[in-house]
Scaffold this motif. Structure first.
Motif, PDB file in Angstrom:
ATOM      1  N   TYR A  23       0.810  -1.475   0.103  1.00  0.00           N
ATOM      2  CA  TYR A  23       0.031  -0.154   0.123  1.00  0.00           C
ATOM      3  C   TYR A  23       0.644   1.177   0.163  1.00  0.00           C
ATOM      4  O   TYR A  23       1.862   1.186   0.726  1.00  0.00           O
ATOM      5  CB  TYR A  23      -1.029  -0.057   1.120  1.00  0.00           C
ATOM      6  CG  TYR A  23      -1.519  -1.208   1.360  1.00  0.00           C
ATOM      7  CD1 TYR A  23      -3.055  -1.070   0.629  1.00  0.00           C
ATOM      8  CD2 TYR A  23      -1.332  -2.392   1.932  1.00  0.00           C
ATOM      9  CE1 TYR A  23      -3.891  -2.312   0.676  1.00  0.00           C
ATOM     10  CE2 TYR A  23      -2.186  -3.574   1.961  1.00  0.00           C
ATOM     11  CZ  TYR A  23      -3.473  -3.439   1.094  1.00  0.00           C
ATOM     12  OH  TYR A  23      -4.190  -4.529   0.978  1.00  0.00           O
ATOM     13  N   GLN A  36      -7.475  -4.927   4.949  1.00  0.00           N
ATOM     14  CA  GLN A  36      -6.560  -4.210   5.402  1.00  0.00           C
ATOM     15  C   GLN A  36      -7.384  -2.679   5.881  1.00  0.00           C
ATOM     16  O   GLN A  36      -7.057  -2.385   6.753  1.00  0.00           O
ATOM     17  CB  GLN A  36      -5.623  -3.769   4.299  1.00  0.00           C
ATOM     18  CG  GLN A  36      -4.444  -2.970   4.878  1.00  0.00           C
ATOM     19  CD  GLN A  36      -3.624  -3.451   5.916  1.00  0.00           C
ATOM     20  OE1 GLN A  36      -3.247  -4.482   5.891  1.00  0.00           O
ATOM     21  NE2 GLN A  36      -3.819  -2.970   7.255  1.00  0.00           N
ATOM     22  N   LYS A  79      -8.892  -3.138   9.097  1.00  0.00           N
ATOM     23  CA  LYS A  79      -7.768  -3.133  10.293  1.00  0.00           C
ATOM     24  C   LYS A  79      -7.193  -1.806  10.533  1.00  0.00           C
ATOM     25  O   LYS A  79      -7.028  -1.360  11.703  1.00  0.00           O
ATOM     26  CB  LYS A  79      -6.423  -4.023   9.889  1.00  0.00           C
ATOM     27  CG  LYS A  79      -6.866  -5.453   9.807  1.00  0.00           C
ATOM     28  CD  LYS A  79      -5.528  -6.246   9.848  1.00  0.00           C
ATOM     29  CE  LYS A  79      -5.729  -7.416   9.521  1.00  0.00           C
ATOM     30  NZ  LYS A  79      -4.575  -8.171   8.572  1.00  0.00           N
ATOM     31  N   TRP A  80      -7.162  -0.996   9.619  1.00  0.00           N
ATOM     32  CA  TRP A  80      -6.399   0.555   9.712  1.00  0.00           C
ATOM     33  C   TRP A  80      -7.528   1.226  10.547  1.00  0.00           C
ATOM     34  O   TRP A  80      -7.317   1.908  11.629  1.00  0.00           O
ATOM     35  CB  TRP A  80      -6.152   1.259   8.685  1.00  0.00           C
ATOM     36  CG  TRP A  80      -5.002   0.967   7.969  1.00  0.00           C
ATOM     37  CD1 TRP A  80      -3.784   0.265   8.499  1.00  0.00           C
ATOM     38  CD2 TRP A  80      -4.656   0.577   6.492  1.00  0.00           C
ATOM     39  NE1 TRP A  80      -2.869  -0.190   7.350  1.00  0.00           N
ATOM     40  CE2 TRP A  80      -3.210   0.228   6.339  1.00  0.00           C
ATOM     41  CE3 TRP A  80      -5.476   1.088   5.315  1.00  0.00           C
ATOM     42  CZ2 TRP A  80      -2.755   0.225   4.907  1.00  0.00           C
ATOM     43  CZ3 TRP A  80      -4.886   1.068   4.157  1.00  0.00           C
ATOM     44  CH2 TRP A  80      -3.508   0.584   3.994  1.00  0.00           C
ATOM     45  N   ARG A  81      -8.716   1.024  10.055  1.00  0.00           N
ATOM     46  CA  ARG A  81      -9.985   1.788  10.603  1.00  0.00           C
ATOM     47  C   ARG A  81     -10.161   1.385  12.234  1.00  0.00           C
ATOM     48  O   ARG A  81     -10.365   2.171  12.924  1.00  0.00           O
ATOM     49  CB  ARG A  81     -11.194   1.554  10.022  1.00  0.00           C
ATOM     50  CG  ARG A  81     -12.528   2.138  10.580  1.00  0.00           C
ATOM     51  CD  ARG A  81     -13.701   1.757   9.621  1.00  0.00           C
ATOM     52  NE  ARG A  81     -13.721   3.002   8.435  1.00  0.00           N
ATOM     53  CZ  ARG A  81     -14.229   3.956   8.721  1.00  0.00           C
ATOM     54  NH1 ARG A  81     -14.639   4.507   9.998  1.00  0.00           N
ATOM     55  NH2 ARG A  81     -14.320   5.366   7.972  1.00  0.00           N
ATOM     56  N   SER A  84      -7.690   0.371  13.951  1.00  0.00           N
ATOM     57  CA  SER A  84      -6.630   1.064  14.900  1.00  0.00           C
ATOM     58  C   SER A  84      -6.831   2.536  15.139  1.00  0.00           C
ATOM     59  O   SER A  84      -5.733   3.192  15.502  1.00  0.00           O
ATOM     60  CB  SER A  84      -5.326   0.683  14.441  1.00  0.00           C
ATOM     61  OG  SER A  84      -5.349  -0.073  13.217  1.00  0.00           O
ATOM     62  N   TYR A 113      -7.421   4.727  12.368  1.00  0.00           N
ATOM     63  CA  TYR A 113      -6.812   5.316  11.144  1.00  0.00           C
ATOM     64  C   TYR A 113      -7.599   5.217   9.984  1.00  0.00           C
ATOM     65  O   TYR A 113      -7.107   4.307   9.198  1.00  0.00           O
ATOM     66  CB  TYR A 113      -5.342   4.933  10.980  1.00  0.00           C
ATOM     67  CG  TYR A 113      -4.254   5.293  12.173  1.00  0.00           C
ATOM     68  CD1 TYR A 113      -4.095   6.484  12.452  1.00  0.00           C
ATOM     69  CD2 TYR A 113      -3.804   4.248  12.759  1.00  0.00           C
ATOM     70  CE1 TYR A 113      -3.198   6.712  13.543  1.00  0.00           C
ATOM     71  CE2 TYR A 113      -3.200   4.424  13.919  1.00  0.00           C
ATOM     72  CZ  TYR A 113      -2.830   5.807  14.368  1.00  0.00           C
ATOM     73  OH  TYR A 113      -1.883   6.097  15.524  1.00  0.00           O
ATOM     74  N   GLY A 123       0.828  -3.794   4.539  1.00  0.00           N
ATOM     75  CA  GLY A 123      -0.362  -3.100   5.276  1.00  0.00           C
ATOM     76  C   GLY A 123       0.227  -2.835   6.768  1.00  0.00           C
ATOM     77  O   GLY A 123       0.094  -1.668   6.972  1.00  0.00           O
ATOM     78  N   GLY A 158       0.438   0.867   8.673  1.00  0.00           N
ATOM     79  CA  GLY A 158      -0.145   1.230   9.953  1.00  0.00           C
ATOM     80  C   GLY A 158       0.984   1.795  11.026  1.00  0.00           C
ATOM     81  O   GLY A 158       0.510   2.642  11.586  1.00  0.00           O
ATOM     82  N   LEU A 163       1.447   5.343   9.786  1.00  0.00           N
ATOM     83  CA  LEU A 163       0.373   6.245  10.107  1.00  0.00           C
ATOM     84  C   LEU A 163       0.220   6.766  11.758  1.00  0.00           C
ATOM     85  O   LEU A 163       0.379   7.790  11.889  1.00  0.00           O
ATOM     86  CB  LEU A 163      -0.834   5.604   9.899  1.00  0.00           C
ATOM     87  CG  LEU A 163      -1.346   5.086   8.461  1.00  0.00           C
ATOM     88  CD1 LEU A 163      -2.640   4.373   8.426  1.00  0.00           C
ATOM     89  CD2 LEU A 163      -1.647   6.611   7.846  1.00  0.00           C
ATOM     90  N   LYS A 164       0.929   5.647  12.297  1.00  0.00           N
ATOM     91  CA  LYS A 164       1.111   5.972  14.055  1.00  0.00           C
ATOM     92  C   LYS A 164       1.884   6.946  14.077  1.00  0.00           C
ATOM     93  O   LYS A 164       1.825   8.097  14.547  1.00  0.00           O
ATOM     94  CB  LYS A 164       1.240   4.554  14.540  1.00  0.00           C
ATOM     95  CG  LYS A 164       0.914   4.680  16.107  1.00  0.00           C
ATOM     96  CD  LYS A 164       1.499   3.507  16.548  1.00  0.00           C
ATOM     97  CE  LYS A 164       0.544   2.423  17.078  1.00  0.00           C
ATOM     98  NZ  LYS A 164       1.296   1.127  17.387  1.00  0.00           N
TER      99      LYS A 164
END
Ligand code: C2E
Ligand code: CA
Ligand code: CA
Length: 341
Positions: free
Chosen positions: A103, A159, A162-164, A166, A168, A324, A328, A331-332
């Protein structure tokens, strides 16, 4: 009687010339583009069947290399064999769920990550990855592009969920091949995935290219309209590199225009590319679309694109395609230090 190859070629040229002459059918002028494949007995085949098969391969090569005719050579058989092996390996990779997605983050002008493009990879036993540029054309030719698209959509939705979860939420963009865009089962597949992963439709975007819609533009438009009704977004990829038709831009229900890397590379020193970028940005905005520049590699390109009014950015300068989980982490890190980029 023996005929020299040059005589034979001259005769074939003559036949092609005759056969290629325009015909009038029901008042319509019809022109056929003919190519010829030539196989010679006995050296190119022991019987009529083999000769015809080899002539067919030679004609296919003529079409691929945009020549009017081609003689059969043994290398065509080896090439076919290799292609066949490669497409069965790809079929196995799909069946065994070996293919993975990377990604690449997309950012708005203030540096906030707003989306990610899903890019497929084929891992090899030696740890290397085959890039999609190598196997997507093979998948298109061997009827594997629909299974690949299903797989990409499934991975990308999983994916995004999963981001959502966590914290994001991110729009994820999936590239689809021509055959898949026209597949009547596509809207249902997408609705099923959104429900299964409990994703809001706006978290999913489909990237389509002009060439993938060319074959049947009115059916393509209807299909995209159906996808819009579900609520997902549509991006026009590689914009400006094909037979860019403004009617196509006007008629398709797209929200995002992707300015191709071809126009971005070395932008500050390319006045013609700057003019193209300006025109595309103005056009996109006038039609209510968001303009995203892809392939941004240098600070100077990034700064100029911002000054020209581009809304969103994607490129190695800002983020490379990654698995992915690593996205993550990225993004963090961005959320902890929002002023980094
Ligand atoms: P694309 O859709 O135009 O994707 C962008 C390509 O540019 C990606 O190559 C990406 O890694 C690369 N790229 C991004 N930023 C930069 C940059 O700053 N500099 C340079 N030099 N390159 C950059 P990738 O991943 O090799 O994909 C190549 C093409 O393969 C894609 O072009 C797309 O047409 C196709 N593709 C990728 N994944 C899929 C898929 O899941 N399904 C289908 N049907 N096609 C795919
Ligand atoms: Ca793309
Ligand atoms: Ca592109």
């Amino acid at each position: 009687m023996t005929v020299s190859l040059s005589h034979l070629a001259a005769s074939v040229e003559g036949w092609l010339g005759e056969l290629g002459k325009p015909l009038a059918i029901d008042g319509e002028r019809i022109e056929c583009q003919m190519v010829a494949g030539i196989a010679l007995g006995p050296q190119d085949g022991e019987d009529a069947r083999e000769l015809l098969r080899h002539a067919h391969l030679a004609a296919h090569r003529a079409r691929q290399s945009q020549q009017r005719y081609h003689f059969f050579v043994n290398e065509l058989n080896t090439h076919l064999h290799r292609r066949h092996q490669r497409s069965s390996a790809l079929k196995d990779a799909i069946h065994n769920d070996v293919l993975v997605m990377h990604y690449q983050l997309q950012f708005d002008a203030s540096g906030v990550a707003v989306g990610a493009e899903a890019l497929i990879r084929w891992p090899q036993p030696d740890g290397s990855m085959v890039s999609p540029g190598e196997f997507i054309p093979l998948a298109e030719e061997s009827g594997l592009i629909v299974p690949i698209g299903r797989l990409a959509l499934n991975h990308a939705c999983a994916q995004a969920a999963k981001w959502r979860q966590s914290g994001y939420p991110l729009r994820v963009a999936v590239n689809l091949g021509a055959e898949h865009i026209h597949d009547p089962e596509l809207p249902e597949l997408i609705e099923g995935l959104l429900a299964r992963y409990q994703l809001p439709a706006r978290d999913l975007e489909i990237e389509v290219t002009e060439s993938s819609l060319m074959e049947n533009i009115s059916q393509g438009r209807q299909q995209l309209q159906r996808l819009r009704e579900i609520g997902i977004e549509i991006a026009l990829d590689d914009f400006g590199t094909g037979h860019t038709s403004l009617a196509y831009l006007r008629d398709l229900p797209a929200q995002r225009l992707k300015l191709d890397r071809e126009f971005i590379t070395d932008l500050p020193h390319q006045p013609h590319n700057q003019a193209i970028c300006r025109a595309v940005i103005t056009l996109g905005h006038a039609m209510g679309m968001t303009v995203l520049a892809e392939g941004v590699e240098r600070e100077e390109e990034y700064a100029l694109l911002k000054a020209l009014g581009v809304d969103e950015f994607q490129g190695f300068l800002l983020a490379r395609p990654l698995p992915g989980a690593q996205v993550g982490e990225h993004l963090k890190a961005l959320s902890l230090a929002p002023s980094v980029k």
